[in-house]
Each structure stands twice: as structure tokens, then as C-alpha cells.
Design an enzyme around this catalytic site. Structure first.
Site, short mmCIF file in Angstrom:
data_model
loop_
_atom_site.label_atom_id
_atom_site.label_comp_id
_atom_site.label_asym_id
_atom_site.label_seq_id
_atom_site.Cartn_x
_atom_site.Cartn_y
_atom_site.Cartn_z
N ASP A 245 0.84 -1.21 0.00
CA ASP A 245 0.00 0.00 0.00
C ASP A 245 0.87 1.25 0.00
OD1 ASP A 245 0.85 -0.17 2.60
OD2 ASP A 245 -1.14 0.00 3.51
N SER A 246 2.20 1.07 -0.01
CA SER A 246 3.11 2.19 -0.26
C SER A 246 2.81 2.82 -1.62
CB SER A 246 4.57 1.74 -0.19
OG SER A 246 4.79 0.61 -1.00
N ASP B 59 -1.16 -6.36 -0.05
CA ASP B 59 -1.40 -5.64 1.21
C ASP B 59 -2.89 -5.39 1.43
OD1 ASP B 59 0.67 -5.01 2.91
OD2 ASP B 59 1.20 -3.13 1.91
N LYS C 30 -1.11 -9.49 3.41
CA LYS C 30 -0.33 -8.92 4.51
C LYS C 30 -1.20 -7.93 5.27
CE LYS C 30 3.26 -5.83 3.91
NZ LYS C 30 2.81 -4.66 4.69
N GLU D 52 -1.16 -5.28 8.91
CA GLU D 52 -0.33 -4.63 9.91
C GLU D 52 -0.97 -4.76 11.30
OE1 GLU D 52 0.40 -0.54 8.87
OE2 GLU D 52 1.18 -1.06 6.90
N GLU E 252 9.62 -3.96 10.41
CA GLU E 252 10.03 -2.67 9.84
C GLU E 252 10.58 -1.73 10.91
OE1 GLU E 252 7.15 -0.91 7.21
OE2 GLU E 252 8.32 0.92 6.96
O1 KIV Z 1 3.56 -1.09 1.58
C1 KIV Z 1 4.74 -1.43 1.56
O2 KIV Z 1 5.49 -1.21 0.60
C2 KIV Z 1 5.27 -2.13 2.72
C3 KIV Z 1 6.75 -2.28 2.80
C4 KIV Z 1 7.38 -1.01 3.21
C5 KIV Z 1 7.15 -3.41 3.68
O3 KIV Z 1 4.53 -2.53 3.57
#
Ligand code: KIV
Length: 274
Positions: A53-54, A92, A121, A123, A190
Site C-alpha cells: 500500500d506504499s 497488502d 499482509k 499490519e 520494519e
Molecule cells: O507497503 C509497503 O510497501 C510495505 C513495505 C514497506 C514493507 O509494507
């Protein structure tokens, strides 16, 4: 841009990733958000692609990951899957798509898996353990994410190192073990002291820990692709290495990253002073 001499490889499976981990072969992961970069990353031999989600910052120009929606994650996962041939794809779960209930998390995970992700994934600490168990029992492999969790940036007071004091480190270890016992097979760690990440890995030997700004003691490493290619504008975290600095093509830079992680020359522990 020159293309690498591609030797087709078998698709990377969870079984293969576990074998690699058991053999002490470092796992490589990079982000990708579209078909072209997914192909580049896959052909360079990266084991896992993270549709992170970056993309909120990298693709959409947002100031955090918070505004990213599930529909947008589904769209980018589809794009990546079209370009990818063999890497393991992690999708994500964005902010707001899994916090309300485990059923909400299941619906969101189904959307990502149907878009082609191999794993989701999410968080968060121990409060997500119930959700992790619920998803894994339903055949969805889960990657947890501890330490700096960017979706909580406002609660954390910024992009700060986590687990620095003894109490924080102990909480991190406790949460990691709870998540691992709930069925998380992979865990992004992280921005934390290297000793804490090492301890989490030692506490949970079967867990595939993937570090970003967490030192060398993890089972693998991940970076944001645009950061390691040095095309992200603005100040980068100091754990990022510019793999394009030696020149050559984008493919060359990604191949250099794979080599550096596999041989243990990235990250440089002496630069990891947290
Ligand atoms: O969203 C993302 O790119 C991430 C990485 C920084 C691990 O979660």
C-alpha cells in the site's frame, strides 16, 4: 534498457520459500505496483513481489498509506499478476479493510486472492491474531507486519523506530509469537533495532521474517522498488541503498539487490545503528 538473460524458473511456492528458509537461503522481496515492473522484478529472480500500500505515496502521490482503498489494491494486484510469471505475490490489506472484524478481513482477503495474490499482509500486533487464525484456517496464507506500521503513522507520531526500549522490545516479541502461533507464516519487521528483529526470528524459528530497516538477522529483506532505484523524490530512510548507483539498467540494479541480499552484503549491519 537491456533485459537480463532469463532462465525460466519454477513458480515460487510457499513450500519453496519454507525450504529456502530452512536452508538459510535469504528470501528477497521488492514492491511492484504494475505489470512492467513486476516483470522486471520477477525476471531478476526476486522471490516475492509485494503489492504494497506504499503505492499510496509512490503511485498516487498521497502523504501516507491511509487513503488507499481495497479497490485500488485489487486493481494494482491484477496489474502485477499480469506481468509476473513466477514470483510469490503478497497483497497488502489496506487501512480500513480488516480492522472492523475478522469477517471484514476475510472478504477483503478474498478480493485480493481472487485478483491473483498468493498471500495477504496485514499490519498490527496481538489484536490481529484472531484474524490471522481465521484467515489461515480458511486457506489464506498471511504475512504479519510489526514494528513501524505505516497505517498507524498518526497514532505512532510519525515514521519512528519501534522497539527501542526494553518494554517496547518485549511487547514486539510477545506480539510476534502470538501472530506466529496464530498461523502467520511470514512477517515484515520494519524499522527496529537489529537485536530485536534477531530475537523475534530466534523466538519463532519457522517464521519467515522479512526485514526493512531491521538489520541482517531476518530470513529475508524487502525494499520499496522506487527507493532502491533512487527514483523516489525526497529524503529516503537511511537503511535504503541506491542499487542504481553503479549504473546500467533497471534490471541490473534489481539483480544487484538480489545478489546483495543472498550473499548477505545488504543490509550493511555496520550502518544499522538503531
Ligand atoms: O507497503 C509497503 O510497501 C510495505 C513495505 C514497506 C514493507 O509494507
Amino acid at each position: 534498457m537491456s533485459t537480463p538473460a532469463v532462465t525460466p524458473r519454477k513458480p515460487v511456492t510457499l513450500h519453496r520459500l519454507r525450504e529456502m528458509h530452512a536452508q538459510g537461503d535469504k528470501i528477497t522481496m521488492l514492491t511492484a505496483y504494475d505489470a512492467t515492473f513486476a516483470r522486471v522484478v520477477d525476471e531478476a529472480g526476486v522471490d516475492c513481489i509485494l503489492v504494497g500500500d506504499s503505492l499510496g505515496m509512490i503511485v498516487q502521490g498521497q502523504s501516507s498509506t491511509v487513503p488507499v482503498s481495497l479497490d485500488e489494491m485489487v486493481y494494482h494486484t491484477r496489474c502485477v499478476v499480469r506481468g509476473n510469471r513466477s514470483a510469490w505475490v503478497v497483497g497488502d490489506l489496506p487501512f480500513g479493510s480488516y480492522q472492523a472484524s475478522r469477517e471484514q478481513a476475510l472478504h477483503a482477503s478474498i478480493a485480493l486472492m481472487q485478483a491473483g495474490a498468493n498471500m495477504v499482509k496485514l499490519e498490527g500486533g496481538g489484536w490481529t491474531a484472531d484474524t490471522v487464525l481465521f484467515l489461515t484456517e480458511r486457506g489464506i496464507p498471511v504475512c504479519a507486519h510489526l514494528g513501524l506500521t505505516p497505517q498507524s503513522v498518526h497514532a505512532l507520531g510519525g515514521y519512528r523506530i519501534q522497539g527501542r526500549d526494553e518494554a517496547g522490545a518485549q511487547t514486539m516479541r510477545k506480539h510476534a509469537t502470538e501472530l506466529s502461533q496464530a498461523g502467520a507464516v511470514m512477517m515484515v519487521l520494519e524499522l527496529m533495532p537489529s537485536a530485536v528483529a534477531r530475537q523475534v526470528q530466534a523466538d519463532n524459528p519457522g517464521l519467515m521474517t522479512i526485514g526493512i530497516g531491521a538489520g541482517q538477522g531476518t530470513a529475508g529483506q524487502v525494499l520499496v522498488l522506487h527507493d532502491m532505484l533512487n527514483i523516489t523524490r525526497g529524503k529516503l530512510p537511511r537503511f535504503v541503498r541506491n542499487f542504481a548507483a553503479e549504473g546500467g539498467s533497471v534490471d541490473d540494479a534489481v539483480i544487484r539487490y538480489v545478489r546483495a541480499v543472498k550473499e548477505g552484503s545488504f543490509p550493511d549491519e555496520s550502518l544499522h545503528a538503531y
